[in-house]
Design an enzyme around this catalytic site. Structure first.
Site, PDB file in Angstrom:
ATOM      1  N   GLU A  55      -4.677   2.341  -4.356  1.00 58.46           N
ATOM      2  CA  GLU A  55      -3.218   2.390  -4.206  1.00 58.46           C
ATOM      3  C   GLU A  55      -2.665   1.100  -3.619  1.00 58.46           C
ATOM      4  OE1 GLU A  55      -4.905   4.417  -0.464  1.00 58.46           O
ATOM      5  OE2 GLU A  55      -5.441   4.148  -2.553  1.00 58.46           O
ATOM      6  N   ASP A  66       0.851  -1.188   0.000  1.00 56.97           N
ATOM      7  CA  ASP A  66       0.000   0.000   0.000  1.00 56.97           C
ATOM      8  C   ASP A  66       0.890   1.243   0.000  1.00 56.97           C
ATOM      9  OD1 ASP A  66      -3.002   0.934   0.643  1.00 56.97           O
ATOM     10  OD2 ASP A  66      -1.607   2.231   1.737  1.00 56.97           O
ATOM     11  N   ASP A  80      -1.881   9.776 -10.288  1.00 63.45           N
ATOM     12  CA  ASP A  80      -1.787   8.730 -11.315  1.00 63.45           C
ATOM     13  C   ASP A  80      -0.336   8.465 -11.700  1.00 63.45           C
ATOM     14  OD1 ASP A  80      -4.500   8.475 -11.342  1.00 63.45           O
ATOM     15  OD2 ASP A  80      -4.813   9.553 -13.234  1.00 63.45           O
ATOM     16  N   HIS A 106      -5.054  14.676  -8.850  1.00 62.66           N
ATOM     17  CA  HIS A 106      -5.143  13.268  -9.270  1.00 62.66           C
ATOM     18  C   HIS A 106      -4.188  12.927 -10.415  1.00 62.66           C
ATOM     19  CE1 HIS A 106      -8.493  11.966  -6.742  1.00 62.66           C
ATOM     20  NE2 HIS A 106      -8.961  13.195  -6.881  1.00 62.66           N
TER      21      HIS A 106
END
Length: 301
Positions: A220, A177, A194, A190
């Protein structure tokens, strides 16, 4: 490039006629007997075969059966060339795998039309297969990272688990994670988020082996399955991943850079696990402990 057509006929006059009719449009290969024809078909894999029925030693029906029983030549369409136009002969031609037939003596326009039609059909079939393969790939891969998605991971993992049990080999899984990913999204947007996901995915692919299954589990979170790998080996790869991550910089506005860390939970797949998902639950539990103990660390269940 001209398409290859193989003519198998034991009559020299028929061969010469075929060459005269077809050579301008196609790359024509010839064989005067069935055995030689089978050898050429195996080696050259033509787009189409024109096959005489009445031949010595191996007749056209037997040649067609051999072609259809060979994985390398089974998809090559066969048009029978025959003076036998009775219903029984024609029915047998279709039963052994023939795609069509042309009666002798040949009518050039009819021959051209049947050959062109069959090649067109094969071209359409080939396009459909390519489209199907692309659809299967799209349904198996995460659109952003190009890693396998969760559905495909589970599909691939189950037979690997069965093989591991059968041969008593090691199998490990890690769940990863990205730490504080929400803060990255909130602060930089964002698009940068990405880029973080893609950069980390590329790093995982770089460090993984061909036999490893690397997956974007969701958001994620990522999962890697390591066949033939014990806990020590999986931990070594996890440490290498974290080490390389410290060398990864992502450029943001004004030439500033950001770095990020990951937490990793590791579990061995047990012989009595009914599915890989049981070991994933253990890896997820270890991941939770890594997060709770300060992040940017590896925890083993």
């Amino acid at each position: 490039m001209k398409k290859k057509i193989l003519v198998i006929d034991d009559t020299q006059e028929n061969i010469e006629l075929m060459l005269e009719l077809l050579s301008d449009r196609y790359d024509v290969m010839v064989a005067l007997d069935g055995q030689h024809g089978l050898e050429i078909a195996q080696e050259e894999e033509p787009s189409l075969i024109l096959l005489d029925i009445m031949m010595p030693v191996i007749n056209g029906y037997e040649v067609c059966k051999h072609l259809k029983n060979n994985p390398k030549t089974e998809s090559i369409p066969v048009i029978f060339l025959t003076a036998k136009v009775d219903e029984d002969s024609i029915e047998q031609a279709y039963e052994v795998g023939g795609a069509d037939y042309v009666s002798k003596p040949f009518k050039p326009r009819e021959l051209f039309a049947r050959v062109a039609k069959e090649l067109k059909v094969q071209e359409l079939i080939s396009r459909l297969k390519e489209s199907q393969q692309k659809l299967e790939l799209l349904s198996s891969v995460d659109y952003l990272t190009s890693l396998y998605n969760r559905r495909y991971f589970l599909k691939r993992a189950e037979p690997i688990l069965e093989l591991s049990k059968r041969h008593n080999t090691d199998l490990c899984v890690i769940m990863i994670d990205i730490d504080d990913f929400k803060k990255i999204n909130d602060k930089y947007g964002h698009k940068l988020g990405d880029e973080v996901l893609v950069s980390f995915s590329n790093l995982m692919q770089e460090l993984s082996r061909k036999s490893d299954i690397v997956c974007r589990w969701g958001g994620e979170e990522f999962v890697i399955l390591f066949p033939h790998t014990n806990l020590e080996g999986a931990q070594t790869i996890a440490k290498k991943l974290q080490k390389r991550l410290k060398e990864l910089f992502i450029v943001v506005e004004n030439d500033n850079v950001i770095q990020f860390t990951v937490s990793i939970g590791l579990s061995i797949v047990l012989s009595d696990d009914k599915s890989v998902e049981e070991s994933l639950l253990r890896a997820d539990s270890a991941l939770y402990r890594a997060k709770k103990n300060g992040k940017d660390r590896i925890s083993i269940f």
